[in-house]
Design a protein around this motif. Structure first.
Motif, mmCIF file in Angstrom:
data_model
loop_
_atom_site.group_PDB
_atom_site.id
_atom_site.type_symbol
_atom_site.label_atom_id
_atom_site.label_comp_id
_atom_site.label_asym_id
_atom_site.label_seq_id
_atom_site.Cartn_x
_atom_site.Cartn_y
_atom_site.Cartn_z
ATOM 1 N N PHE A 82 -4.613 -0.251 -6.299
ATOM 2 C CA PHE A 82 -4.050 1.258 -6.296
ATOM 3 C C PHE A 82 -5.429 1.888 -7.104
ATOM 4 O O PHE A 82 -5.949 2.793 -6.498
ATOM 5 C CB PHE A 82 -2.876 1.108 -7.303
ATOM 6 C CG PHE A 82 -2.716 2.746 -7.372
ATOM 7 C CD1 PHE A 82 -2.369 3.399 -6.426
ATOM 8 C CD2 PHE A 82 -2.833 3.469 -8.694
ATOM 9 C CE1 PHE A 82 -2.052 4.802 -6.497
ATOM 10 C CE2 PHE A 82 -2.617 4.899 -8.782
ATOM 11 C CZ PHE A 82 -2.270 5.499 -7.762
ATOM 12 N N ILE A 132 2.539 5.328 0.118
ATOM 13 C CA ILE A 132 2.889 4.977 -1.296
ATOM 14 C C ILE A 132 3.837 6.250 -1.452
ATOM 15 O O ILE A 132 4.921 5.984 -2.263
ATOM 16 C CB ILE A 132 1.773 5.254 -2.300
ATOM 17 C CG1 ILE A 132 0.790 3.878 -2.244
ATOM 18 C CG2 ILE A 132 2.008 5.414 -3.611
ATOM 19 C CD1 ILE A 132 -0.622 4.081 -2.806
ATOM 20 N N TRP A 182 0.831 -6.565 -9.964
ATOM 21 C CA TRP A 182 -0.076 -6.889 -8.894
ATOM 22 C C TRP A 182 -0.685 -5.558 -8.306
ATOM 23 O O TRP A 182 -1.672 -5.683 -7.787
ATOM 24 C CB TRP A 182 0.304 -7.908 -7.902
ATOM 25 C CG TRP A 182 1.193 -7.087 -7.102
ATOM 26 C CD1 TRP A 182 2.776 -7.110 -7.385
ATOM 27 C CD2 TRP A 182 1.026 -6.334 -5.773
ATOM 28 N NE1 TRP A 182 3.316 -6.136 -6.042
ATOM 29 C CE2 TRP A 182 2.351 -5.689 -5.266
ATOM 30 C CE3 TRP A 182 -0.279 -5.925 -5.048
ATOM 31 C CZ2 TRP A 182 2.329 -5.005 -4.149
ATOM 32 C CZ3 TRP A 182 -0.111 -5.179 -3.964
ATOM 33 C CH2 TRP A 182 1.248 -4.799 -3.507
ATOM 34 N N SER A 183 -0.116 -4.394 -8.187
ATOM 35 C CA SER A 183 -0.834 -3.318 -7.598
ATOM 36 C C SER A 183 -1.643 -2.483 -8.426
ATOM 37 O O SER A 183 -2.259 -1.671 -7.578
ATOM 38 C CB SER A 183 0.539 -2.439 -7.161
ATOM 39 O OG SER A 183 1.165 -1.965 -8.204
ATOM 40 N N SER A 184 -1.925 -2.784 -9.480
ATOM 41 C CA SER A 184 -2.616 -2.015 -10.354
ATOM 42 C C SER A 184 -4.256 -1.996 -9.964
ATOM 43 O O SER A 184 -4.731 -0.855 -9.530
ATOM 44 C CB SER A 184 -2.596 -2.279 -11.705
ATOM 45 O OG SER A 184 -3.171 -3.839 -11.908
ATOM 46 N N VAL A 218 2.866 1.269 -10.529
ATOM 47 C CA VAL A 218 2.767 -0.064 -10.997
ATOM 48 C C VAL A 218 4.320 -0.585 -11.430
ATOM 49 O O VAL A 218 4.706 -1.677 -11.108
ATOM 50 C CB VAL A 218 1.982 -0.441 -12.416
ATOM 51 C CG1 VAL A 218 2.078 -1.407 -12.949
ATOM 52 C CG2 VAL A 218 0.354 -0.147 -11.633
ATOM 53 N N PHE A 225 5.988 -1.111 -7.686
ATOM 54 C CA PHE A 225 5.381 -2.206 -6.834
ATOM 55 C C PHE A 225 5.184 -3.453 -7.585
ATOM 56 O O PHE A 225 5.113 -4.442 -7.269
ATOM 57 C CB PHE A 225 4.165 -1.666 -6.288
ATOM 58 C CG PHE A 225 4.396 -0.808 -5.175
ATOM 59 C CD1 PHE A 225 4.533 -1.029 -3.954
ATOM 60 C CD2 PHE A 225 4.325 0.713 -5.597
ATOM 61 C CE1 PHE A 225 4.784 0.077 -2.889
ATOM 62 C CE2 PHE A 225 4.581 1.594 -4.626
ATOM 63 C CZ PHE A 225 4.624 1.173 -3.393
#
Length: 481
Positions: A314, A192, A309-311, A303, A306
């Motif tokens: 993560f 990340i 969708w990444s929340s 967020v 990316f």
């Protein structure tokens, strides 16, 4: 009696076998010596934790010093490296759990050692509560539950219990869980951080010198703002002494623990600095953080970069980091309790020193769990839990300072090598400065409109545990046991 004799006998040279060395220091091998050097590093890595460390500092750092806050992190890391030069030397000389207690009493005396052990146990007991309290909202996010105070406290209690159960299954279960947690956290941190820095950078490098007017919280002084940010930066580089806490369970401890302490601090330090710069440069509007409009800058940066969708993934990574951190921190605290209790210097020492059939310090684990649960009840009142968190970091630095002073005193008495004198003096100066800097009552580091007692929480509670400790020493005379 052997334990008290060891206080005045310096280490004469290398010996064969960890159990033999432990016997020379006055103790029998009771805990299972099943950790390798990687496991020792993992204990420190998980407790410092790049993800937990970053979340502990980035919001407050940007709020008090804007984008310029990132430059205090290398300063804080360099200061802790001065301490590390002392820590590594003592860890190799006295490979025992609870360095604050064991090292201090051997280098200065039993009263000094007991008091430093008391301060350190108080600090890390608070840390266990803090980790669970700050990790609970991520579990609630994954479950889709609103993070009310009651829900946070209940979820935090569950996280404490999970970490305690893993510790209770013994060192093999602990090291296996830590390997998974640390591996996932390290991969996520590197991936990340590099992606944010190299692919999703939104800001020019000028943002790294822009305070965005945050110095107004420090009376308009940019220097004052950076001092406040440095106080916050110190929060990110603590916890490495969990490697020392597991010294009596580490193979080749006198050789490997000093290396593990350095590796844990430097790897986490590098990742925290990488991700701090990456988050600041990838954030769509850092000025919003300084203005108090964005209370979760790391998630915002991730967020926004990316996608939505990444929340959830993560949040899962962050929760894994908090659980790994909680396991290691509780493991370190329980072993610290065990180390003091076997000398009979704590109330209830008979129970607290108990080791079960898995060779785990079960008495310390139970006590650590109960104290963390009690601390979580303060989470029902935001100002109370905030005061607890502020105190914890200040007390940890007090314990660090007392260790560095003990080592410096021992050098003047010929008990430690004079070659480390310069670094030892610099470590004392750094720790004295940073302890005062962290404990200094600043409204800028407290929530908006916080009551006066929250602003003064660190010096007040440190003074309180000092008074309690001194009174206990005077009345119960634990040092005489």
């Amino acid at each position: 009696m052997a334990a008290m004799t060891a206080v005045t006998e310096p280490f004469a040279g290398p010996v064969e076998g960890d159990a033999q060395r432990l016997g020379e220091l006055g103790y029998e091998q009771e805990l299972k010596r099943g950790m390798g050097v990687f496991d020792s590093v993992a204990m420190g890595f998980a407790t410092i934790s790049p993800v937990v460390g970053l979340y502990a500092v980035v919001l407050v750092g940007m709020a008090v010093a804007g984008g310029a806050w990132v430059w205090v992190l290398p300063v804080a890391l360099a200061g802790q490296c001065l301490l590390m030069s002392v820590y590594a030397e003592l860890a190799g000389r006295y490979p025992l759990a609870n360095g604050a207690y064991q090292w201090s009493r051997r280098l200065v005396g039993p009263r000094y050692g007991w008091f430093n052990g008391w301060v350190a146990l108080c600090a890390y007991a608070v840390a266990n509560t803090t980790i669970a309290y700050l990790g609970a909202p991520w579990a609630l996010t994954l479950l889709g539950i609103t993070a009310t105070p009651g829900a946070i406290v209940l979820t935090g209690a569950v996280l404490v219990l999970v970490c305690s159960i893993i510790n209770a299954f013994g060192v093999d279960a602990l090291k296996g869980a830590l390997r998974l947690g640390v591996g996932a956290e390290a991969i996520a941190s590197v991936g990340i951080g590099l992606a944010l820095l190299l692919v999703f950078r939104e800001q020019g490098f000028g943002v790294l010198t822009d305070t965005f007017g945050a110095e107004a919280l420090s009376g308009g002084s940019t220097f004052g703002a950076l001092l406040a940010a440095l106080a916050v930066g110190g929060w990110a580089f603590i916890g490495f002494d969990a490697t020392v806490a597991a010294a009596e369970e580490t193979k080749g401890a006198a050789k490997h623990v000093p290396r593990a302490v350095w590796l844990a601090l430097l790897t986490v330090g590098a990742l925290v600095i990488l991700n701090a710069f990456a988050t600041t440069l990838a954030h769509p509007n850092p000025a919003d953080v300084a203005a108090g409009k964005d209370l979760d800058p790391v998630s915002t940066a991730v967020v926004a970069s990316f996608g939505g969708w990444s929340s959830k993934p993560f949040a899962f990574v962050v929760l894994v980091a908090f659980i790994a951190c909680g396991m290691a921190a509780q493991g370190g605290t329980s072993r610290g309790i065990y180390s003091m209790a076997r000398d009979g210097v704590l109330p209830g020492s008979t129970f607290l020193r108990r080791v079960d059939k898995r060779q785990a310090p079960i008495g310390g684990i139970v006590a650590t769990t109960l104290v963390a649960w009690a601390g979580l009840l303060l989470g029902l009142e935001a100002t109370a839990i905030g005061s607890l968190i502020t105190f914890g970091t200040a007390a940890i630095f007090v314990a660090f300072l007392l260790i560095a002073i003990a080592a410096l005193y021992a050098r003047t008495q010929g008990m430690l090598s004079p070659r480390g004198m310069v670094l030892n003096v610099l470590a004392v100066l750094w720790l004295a400065f940073e302890t005062v800097n962290i404990a200094w009552p600043r409204a800028s580091l407290a929530p908006l409109d916080a009551p006066w007692y929250q602003v003064w929480a660190a010096p007040m509670v440190v003074a309180g545990i000092t008074v309690v400790g001194v009174l206990y020493l005077a009345v119960a005379k634990p040092h005489a046991r």
